[in-house]
Design a protein around this motif. Structure first.
Motif, PDB file in Angstrom:
ATOM      1  N   UNK A 121      46.541  41.156  55.325  1.00  0.00           N
ATOM      2  CA  UNK A 121      45.099  41.245  55.126  1.00  0.00           C
ATOM      3  C   UNK A 121      44.682  41.931  53.831  1.00  0.00           C
ATOM      4  N   UNK A 122      45.512  41.837  52.792  1.00  0.00           N
ATOM      5  CA  UNK A 122      45.176  42.457  51.505  1.00  0.00           C
ATOM      6  C   UNK A 122      44.037  41.706  50.823  1.00  0.00           C
ATOM      7  N   UNK A 123      43.282  42.425  50.024  1.00  0.00           N
ATOM      8  CA  UNK A 123      42.170  41.819  49.285  1.00  0.00           C
ATOM      9  C   UNK A 123      42.670  40.931  48.144  1.00  0.00           C
ATOM     10  N   UNK A 124      43.797  41.333  47.526  1.00  0.00           N
ATOM     11  CA  UNK A 124      44.292  40.617  46.348  1.00  0.00           C
ATOM     12  C   UNK A 124      45.701  40.076  46.584  1.00  0.00           C
ATOM     13  N   UNK A 125      45.956  38.910  45.988  1.00  0.00           N
ATOM     14  CA  UNK A 125      47.285  38.301  45.983  1.00  0.00           C
ATOM     15  C   UNK A 125      47.646  38.014  44.532  1.00  0.00           C
ATOM     16  N   UNK A 126      48.858  38.403  44.145  1.00  0.00           N
ATOM     17  CA  UNK A 126      49.338  38.188  42.780  1.00  0.00           C
ATOM     18  C   UNK A 126      50.651  37.422  42.845  1.00  0.00           C
ATOM     19  N   UNK A 128      53.693  36.217  40.127  1.00  0.00           N
ATOM     20  CA  UNK A 128      54.145  36.359  38.749  1.00  0.00           C
ATOM     21  C   UNK A 128      55.621  36.012  38.615  1.00  0.00           C
ATOM     22  N   UNK A 129      55.943  35.398  37.493  1.00  0.00           N
ATOM     23  CA  UNK A 129      57.340  35.236  37.099  1.00  0.00           C
ATOM     24  C   UNK A 129      57.580  36.015  35.805  1.00  0.00           C
ATOM     25  N   UNK A 130      56.663  36.902  35.480  1.00  0.00           N
ATOM     26  CA  UNK A 130      56.771  37.710  34.277  1.00  0.00           C
ATOM     27  C   UNK A 130      56.183  37.045  33.053  1.00  0.00           C
ATOM     28  N   UNK A 131      56.093  35.743  33.076  1.00  0.00           N
ATOM     29  CA  UNK A 131      55.523  34.969  31.966  1.00  0.00           C
ATOM     30  C   UNK A 131      54.133  34.478  32.351  1.00  0.00           C
ATOM     31  N   UNK A 132      54.025  33.905  33.538  1.00  0.00           N
ATOM     32  CA  UNK A 132      52.744  33.446  34.075  1.00  0.00           C
ATOM     33  C   UNK A 132      52.337  34.357  35.223  1.00  0.00           C
ATOM     34  N   UNK A 133      51.074  34.761  35.224  1.00  0.00           N
ATOM     35  CA  UNK A 133      50.533  35.611  36.285  1.00  0.00           C
ATOM     36  C   UNK A 133      49.314  34.899  36.877  1.00  0.00           C
ATOM     37  N   UNK A 134      49.227  34.913  38.197  1.00  0.00           N
ATOM     38  CA  UNK A 134      48.089  34.326  38.882  1.00  0.00           C
ATOM     39  C   UNK A 134      47.575  35.338  39.890  1.00  0.00           C
ATOM     40  N   UNK A 135      46.305  35.681  39.764  1.00  0.00           N
ATOM     41  CA  UNK A 135      45.677  36.671  40.646  1.00  0.00           C
ATOM     42  C   UNK A 135      44.569  35.990  41.436  1.00  0.00           C
ATOM     43  N   UNK A 136      44.484  36.346  42.715  1.00  0.00           N
ATOM     44  CA  UNK A 136      43.485  35.767  43.603  1.00  0.00           C
ATOM     45  C   UNK A 136      42.830  36.882  44.404  1.00  0.00           C
ATOM     46  N   UNK A 137      41.567  36.659  44.744  1.00  0.00           N
ATOM     47  CA  UNK A 137      40.863  37.575  45.635  1.00  0.00           C
ATOM     48  C   UNK A 137      40.572  36.831  46.925  1.00  0.00           C
ATOM     49  N   UNK A 138      40.892  37.465  48.053  1.00  0.00           N
ATOM     50  CA  UNK A 138      40.623  36.873  49.362  1.00  0.00           C
ATOM     51  C   UNK A 138      39.153  37.101  49.704  1.00  0.00           C
ATOM     52  N   UNK A 139      38.462  36.042  50.043  1.00  0.00           N
ATOM     53  CA  UNK A 139      37.062  36.120  50.437  1.00  0.00           C
ATOM     54  C   UNK A 139      36.914  35.454  51.803  1.00  0.00           C
ATOM     55  N   UNK A 140      35.734  35.493  52.338  1.00  0.00           N
ATOM     56  CA  UNK A 140      35.477  34.853  53.634  1.00  0.00           C
ATOM     57  C   UNK A 140      35.727  33.351  53.582  1.00  0.00           C
ATOM     58  N   UNK A 148      41.733  38.014  35.661  1.00  0.00           N
ATOM     59  CA  UNK A 148      42.682  39.043  35.248  1.00  0.00           C
ATOM     60  C   UNK A 148      43.122  39.839  36.479  1.00  0.00           C
ATOM     61  N   UNK A 149      44.050  40.742  36.254  1.00  0.00           N
ATOM     62  CA  UNK A 149      44.501  41.622  37.328  1.00  0.00           C
ATOM     63  C   UNK A 149      43.341  42.516  37.783  1.00  0.00           C
ATOM     64  N   UNK A 150      43.297  42.867  39.065  1.00  0.00           N
ATOM     65  CA  UNK A 150      42.230  43.758  39.549  1.00  0.00           C
ATOM     66  C   UNK A 150      42.493  45.212  39.177  1.00  0.00           C
ATOM     67  N   UNK A 151      41.436  45.993  39.137  1.00  0.00           N
ATOM     68  CA  UNK A 151      41.564  47.432  39.001  1.00  0.00           C
ATOM     69  C   UNK A 151      41.783  47.993  40.394  1.00  0.00           C
ATOM     70  N   UNK A 152      42.816  48.826  40.553  1.00  0.00           N
ATOM     71  CA  UNK A 152      43.222  49.288  41.871  1.00  0.00           C
ATOM     72  C   UNK A 152      42.993  50.777  42.104  1.00  0.00           C
ATOM     73  N   UNK A 153      42.524  51.478  41.098  1.00  0.00           N
ATOM     74  CA  UNK A 153      42.298  52.907  41.235  1.00  0.00           C
ATOM     75  C   UNK A 153      41.557  53.427  40.026  1.00  0.00           C
ATOM     76  N   UNK A 154      41.454  54.728  39.948  1.00  0.00           N
ATOM     77  CA  UNK A 154      40.765  55.373  38.839  1.00  0.00           C
ATOM     78  C   UNK A 154      41.767  55.677  37.727  1.00  0.00           C
ATOM     79  N   UNK A 155      41.361  55.497  36.464  1.00  0.00           N
ATOM     80  CA  UNK A 155      42.254  55.859  35.363  1.00  0.00           C
ATOM     81  C   UNK A 155      42.604  57.351  35.403  1.00  0.00           C
ATOM     82  N   UNK A 156      43.817  57.660  34.999  1.00  0.00           N
ATOM     83  CA  UNK A 156      44.224  59.058  34.923  1.00  0.00           C
ATOM     84  C   UNK A 156      43.503  59.726  33.753  1.00  0.00           C
TER      85      UNK A 156
END
Length: 157
Positions: A121-126, A128-140, A148-156
């Motif tokens: 039940x994760x919000x995001x699915x990624x 990757x083969x290191x060369x190609x990256x595919x990011x998805x967001x799960x919605x209703x 692009x990749x999602x932001x997952x936290x606050x920057x240090x």
């Protein structure tokens, strides 16, 4: 050390040792050395990217996350947990020779990742083969491709 392809991730520093003819690299998530395979090469880069660019806290990352799927024990390559320890992102890593640029192969890997995510039940699915990256967001209404990749936290600081 074995020769591995250049990836579409920022360069990382790996701590490698030789052990009985095998190259072992330190895995900061599992706090141990693991065999450097082509898939592990991709996973090490993805984990570093999730920490450095997506701001995932190291303590929130789990590798080889166990999943019970149709009474079969499976393992997701990388799972990032949220602050309540619920899966936020699931990533499927493949070696660079798995051509994610090919629609048919990408669909097979996407099906694998979304089967895992039916349990997680994760919000995001990624993918990757290191060369190609595919990011998805799960919605209703299903999975939406992301630019692009999602932001997952606050920057240090």
């Amino acid at each position: 050390m074995i020769s591995l392809p250049k990836l579409n991730f920022p360069r990382i520093n790996l701590h490698a040792v030789e052990d009985n003819g095998r190259t072992m690299v330190f895995d900061c998530v599992r706090s141990s050395y693991v065999v450097l395979t082509p898939e592990e090469w991709v996973r090490r880069h993805l984990v570093e990217f999730l920490i450095s660019h997506c701001h995932a806290p190291l303590r929130s990352i789990v590798e080889e996350y166990p999943i019970a799927l149709n009474t079969m024990a499976q393992r997701a390559d990388v799972v990032v947990l949220d602050a309540e320890a619920r899966p936020l992102l699931v990533a499927e890593c493949k070696a660079t020779d798995v051509n994610l640029g090919c629609d048919t192969i990408r669909e097979e890997v996407f099906s694998q990742a979304t089967r895992y995510n039916a349990v997680l039940g994760a919000r995001y699915v990624v993918l990757t083969n290191g060369v190609h990256h595919f990011c998805y967001e799960r919605t209703a209404s299903g999975y939406l491709p992301m630019a692009s990749f999602p932001t997952l936290g606050e920057p240090m600081p």
